[in-house]
Design a protein around this motif. Structure first.
Motif: not given
Length: 122
Positions: A48-49, A65-73, A59-63
């Motif tokens: 964030n700024e 826009r690709g700043a946060i990547t979801l991976v398997d457990e 948090l959802q916006a970061a996901i």
């Protein structure tokens, strides 16, 4: 900088903590931010700024826009394990450095005391 890859389960927990952070006093917010950093490797400042609040929507916006990547457990668990090993190695290194400093300090104190005794005898 913290992690940028999280499992869905971790994201759900982070979202709950962010929601809670927005509803508690300043001291409790500090505890929650600490928990996010230590337990999840999640640094709000990475996404964030500066000076702006960071919540669930951010948090959802970061996901999105690709700043946060979801991976398997399994991948997330391996990352947590690697972080824990790194933290243990860092702590061992810091302890060894602290021991050297303590020994050096104690030796310097002995030399100082010997010097003082020599000055008093003259």
């Amino acid at each position: 900088m913290g992690r940028n890859k999280f499992s869905q389960q971790e994201i759900d927990q982070i979202a709950k903590l962010l929601h809670k952070k927005d509803t508690v006093n300043r001291a409790r917010q500090k505890e929650i931010r600490h928990k996010l950093r230590v337990d999840y490797g999640f640094n709000i400042s990475d996404y964030n700024e500066q000076g702006r609040a960071f919540g669930e929507a951010d948090l959802q916006a970061a996901i999105n826009r690709g700043a946060i990547t979801l991976v398997d457990e399994a991948t997330a668990a391996a990352m947590r394990e690697r972080m824990a090993r790194q933290r243990e190695a860092d702590e061992a290194r810091w302890a060894a450095e602290a021991a050297k400093t303590t020994d050096t300090w104690q030796q310097a104190m002995k030399e100082w005391e010997a010097w003082e005794q020599g000055e008093k005898q003259q």
